[in-house]
Design a protein around this motif. Sequence first.
Motif, PDB file in Angstrom:
ATOM      1  N   ALA A   1      43.447  29.478  37.944  1.00 16.91           N
ATOM      2  CA  ALA A   1      42.167  29.086  38.545  1.00 16.91           C
ATOM      3  C   ALA A   1      41.018  29.326  37.568  1.00 16.91           C
ATOM      4  O   ALA A   1      40.127  28.485  37.394  1.00 16.91           O
ATOM      5  N   ALA A   2      41.055  30.480  36.880  1.00 17.93           N
ATOM      6  CA  ALA A   2      40.001  30.809  35.917  1.00 17.93           C
ATOM      7  C   ALA A   2      40.012  29.809  34.763  1.00 17.93           C
ATOM      8  O   ALA A   2      38.971  29.362  34.283  1.00 17.93           O
ATOM      9  N   ARG A   3      41.251  29.463  34.328  1.00 13.00           N
ATOM     10  CA  ARG A   3      41.386  28.520  33.230  1.00 13.00           C
ATOM     11  C   ARG A   3      40.759  27.173  33.614  1.00 13.00           C
ATOM     12  O   ARG A   3      40.047  26.566  32.816  1.00 13.00           O
ATOM     13  N   ILE A   4      41.032  26.731  34.866  1.00 13.84           N
ATOM     14  CA  ILE A   4      40.483  25.448  35.331  1.00 13.84           C
ATOM     15  C   ILE A   4      38.955  25.501  35.335  1.00 13.84           C
ATOM     16  O   ILE A   4      38.275  24.548  34.977  1.00 13.84           O
ATOM     17  N   ASP A   5      38.436  26.705  35.663  1.00  9.59           N
ATOM     18  CA  ASP A   5      36.982  26.850  35.664  1.00  9.59           C
ATOM     19  C   ASP A   5      36.401  26.978  34.266  1.00  9.59           C
ATOM     20  O   ASP A   5      35.198  27.180  34.096  1.00  9.59           O
ATOM     21  N   GLY A   6      37.276  26.965  33.247  1.00 12.63           N
ATOM     22  CA  GLY A   6      36.795  26.966  31.869  1.00 12.63           C
ATOM     23  C   GLY A   6      36.748  28.313  31.203  1.00 12.63           C
ATOM     24  O   GLY A   6      36.085  28.496  30.183  1.00 12.63           O
TER      25      GLY A   6
ATOM     26  N   SER B   1      38.043  31.343  28.922  1.00 14.67           N
ATOM     27  CA  SER B   1      38.903  31.457  27.742  1.00 14.67           C
ATOM     28  C   SER B   1      39.975  32.520  27.983  1.00 14.67           C
ATOM     29  O   SER B   1      39.931  33.259  28.959  1.00 14.67           O
ATOM     30  N   ARG B   2      40.936  32.616  27.036  1.00 15.99           N
ATOM     31  CA  ARG B   2      41.993  33.614  27.132  1.00 15.99           C
ATOM     32  C   ARG B   2      41.395  35.026  27.156  1.00 15.99           C
ATOM     33  O   ARG B   2      41.760  35.863  27.973  1.00 15.99           O
ATOM     34  N   VAL B   3      40.426  35.249  26.246  1.00 12.18           N
ATOM     35  CA  VAL B   3      39.778  36.563  26.187  1.00 12.18           C
ATOM     36  C   VAL B   3      39.004  36.834  27.467  1.00 12.18           C
ATOM     37  O   VAL B   3      39.049  37.932  28.020  1.00 12.18           O
ATOM     38  N   GLY B   4      38.325  35.784  27.948  1.00 14.42           N
ATOM     39  CA  GLY B   4      37.572  35.926  29.193  1.00 14.42           C
ATOM     40  C   GLY B   4      38.485  36.276  30.350  1.00 14.42           C
ATOM     41  O   GLY B   4      38.157  37.120  31.192  1.00 14.42           O
TER      42      GLY B   4
ATOM     43  N   ARG C   1      37.807  39.494  32.377  1.00 12.05           N
ATOM     44  CA  ARG C   1      37.177  39.247  33.676  1.00 12.05           C
ATOM     45  C   ARG C   1      38.175  39.233  34.834  1.00 12.05           C
ATOM     46  O   ARG C   1      37.797  39.471  35.978  1.00 12.05           O
ATOM     47  N   ILE C   2      39.409  38.874  34.550  1.00 13.13           N
ATOM     48  CA  ILE C   2      40.385  38.775  35.641  1.00 13.13           C
ATOM     49  C   ILE C   2      41.380  39.941  35.599  1.00 13.13           C
ATOM     50  O   ILE C   2      41.500  40.715  36.551  1.00 13.13           O
ATOM     51  N   MET C   3      42.064  40.083  34.469  1.00 13.73           N
ATOM     52  CA  MET C   3      43.168  41.042  34.406  1.00 13.73           C
ATOM     53  C   MET C   3      42.693  42.494  34.474  1.00 13.73           C
ATOM     54  O   MET C   3      43.220  43.278  35.259  1.00 13.73           O
ATOM     55  N   VAL C   4      41.730  42.826  33.635  1.00 15.56           N
ATOM     56  CA  VAL C   4      41.304  44.228  33.573  1.00 15.56           C
ATOM     57  C   VAL C   4      40.769  44.727  34.926  1.00 15.56           C
ATOM     58  O   VAL C   4      41.214  45.758  35.419  1.00 15.56           O
ATOM     59  N   PRO C   5      39.852  43.972  35.571  1.00 15.73           N
ATOM     60  CA  PRO C   5      39.366  44.468  36.868  1.00 15.73           C
ATOM     61  C   PRO C   5      40.493  44.606  37.893  1.00 15.73           C
ATOM     62  O   PRO C   5      40.505  45.552  38.678  1.00 15.73           O
ATOM     63  N   LEU C   6      41.435  43.671  37.871  1.00 20.73           N
ATOM     64  CA  LEU C   6      42.510  43.734  38.864  1.00 20.73           C
ATOM     65  C   LEU C   6      43.475  44.880  38.574  1.00 20.73           C
ATOM     66  O   LEU C   6      44.154  45.375  39.466  1.00 20.73           O
TER      67      LEU C   6
END
Lengths: 273, 421
Positions: free
Chosen positions: A168-173, A175-178, A182-187
């Motif tokens: 979903a994040a990828r579709i929203d544009g 990046s891998r680092v983002g 933004r996704i993996m670390v907080p979760l």
Amino acid sequence: MKRSTATALGRHAVLIVGAAFVVMPFLWMFTTSLQSRAETYSNGSILPTSWHWENYAVAWEAAPFGQYYLNSLIMAAGIVGGHLVLDAFAAYAFARLRFPLKNAIFVVLLAALMIPTFVTIIPAYSLVASFGWIDTYWGLIVPRLADVFGIILLRQYFASIPSELEDAARIDGCSRVGIFFRIMVPLALPAFATLGIFSFLFAWNDFLWPLLVTNSDELRTIQIGLSAFQGRYGTSWNYLMAGTLTATVPSIIVFMFFQRALIRGIAASGLKD
Amino acid sequence: MHRTLAKLAALGAAATLALTGCAAGGSAGGDTVEVTVWHYWDGTNADTFDAMVDDYNSTHDGVVIKTSNVPNADFLTKLRASATSKTLPDIAIGDLVWVPQINEIGSLADLAPLLPSDVLSDINPALTSFGTIDGKQVSVPVSANNLGYIYNKTLFEAAGLNPEEPPATWEELKADGQKILAATGKPAYELFTQAGDNGEGLTWNFQVNLWQAGGEFLTADNSAAAFNTDAGKEALGYWKDLIDSGLSKVGAWGELGKSEVASATDGSWMVGIWDPEQPFDIGVGPAPYPEDGTPTTNLGGEQAMVFDNSPETTKAAADFLAWFLEPEQVLSWSEATGMLPVTNSIATSDEYLTWVDDNQPRLRPYVEQMADAHARPNTPLYPAISLAFAKEIEKALTGDVTVDEALDNAEKAVNDVIAKG
């Protein structure tokens, strides 16, 4: 009603016994830390019989413990920081990226877990000595910046996070680092908290490596300072226990700090059942 | 969540700053030679040594002595690790029994040509001969102690004995012991009866009685056990008699400090340790010996070794040790620490003996014993030998085997250790 009361009483009885088991050694440490030296050898009582509060001051002044504390904190901060950052990068790569020999490398990494630390100590020492890092913070921290346990712990956790979130994040544009930040670390905060606690306890309690790579009081850590109370001609149990109790405080604080992150993380992600 | 990350980042930044803020120990500038000393002393011993080193540094140009405390339990581990990458100290000061092992860890300088001959010849001969390996003087003593008879004056009085007259012989010890046991119900004499995980507590106590009975522990060249003789049987028989008659008990060491036993053979260092808050009214006498035997005791303490790192450091290290062994320093070290003087001139000097009588009279028997004290065999296998010996002797004390069987078994075990090398 009655039945549930009985169950609750039973549960608490078990918990109280368990808690007593955990608290008892600390209580004994505390008691011993308040005894005179002669008493520590003749008195086995777990309840305080005398109150030599000055033991704490004597223990503190027996060596430059302020410097030792600072050194332990710097070393622990470096190692915890290293583990959280470097382990996470490696773990993410193993969990999500595709690269040649990924599984083979991971198996090698797993195998490395089975090598006892003591086997690697001499080669590691030789390396550190050849870099001229004996008696420096570099020697204390750099060789322990990453560890296999942390990589595996975080990889397993990352792997359990649904990849749909990343898609979903990828579709929203993003990046891998983002995605990572933004996704993996907080979760994965609960996993980071767990790793933080383990890493801190490892660094704070480590004895052999800091002993090998430091010679001067300016670089010595708290655990080495405490060992001086176990002298060749007898152990000053009262000072040793006073010093050890004081040295336990940061561990408890760090545990409470990371534990909150652990619980908050679970609440925020809502993913851990 | 972001705040947590920010905190972590701040921690990382702080660590990086701290890292860059430090510099390697580096050598001192100019022509100054830096000599590093590792020792395991703590408390008063460490403070005294550091003060003396400061004194040396401020009065000697061109050299800086730097001391470092290495906990005794890990002293050899650290030396072994350092030996792998040329980071050994210039001087190592460790327990006497470690000297043969340290001699195998690194290349030790021969101190005989480096120290003034009058300094060497003044040292207690049992201690210098201990430091002589393959014709080289690999170590010199810097501090000494030995084993004596420590007793509880209150319990002696309770048994109607003169608290100022400790037993001088084994026979007197047994006779006094019977009175103490009858009057107080407490064992009269504590023996080190458990091998534990290193055996040395039992072994070095037993050697005192073995030597007193005329025996030897190993042959002169350390190539075989030498204790399975009449003297060995006499010494072990003495221990067994004490246990069988109830005068001594088999069990953990440490009952004297709890006043649960009336006496023990213990080290001179205990006088200083117990001095600030005495757990009982302490009396001291020389180690009792058999009527038909000879008085002697077992030597301990620290020896200094110089690693041959470079001609400059080796010379500077030897110069420092020569200074440390001068009468003035031996005297101030012995007075400040309560350890025994390593040189004969101080051990017998009026100045030192007057100090002992005035300040620490309980040390007097220990000081006088220095003259006829023995040291343990100087072989690198000694720790393994000591453990093998103690494990077999322990079985005689618990009554599992006879005295003769225990000595036979111990002889075989010790010779096996030596054969394996």
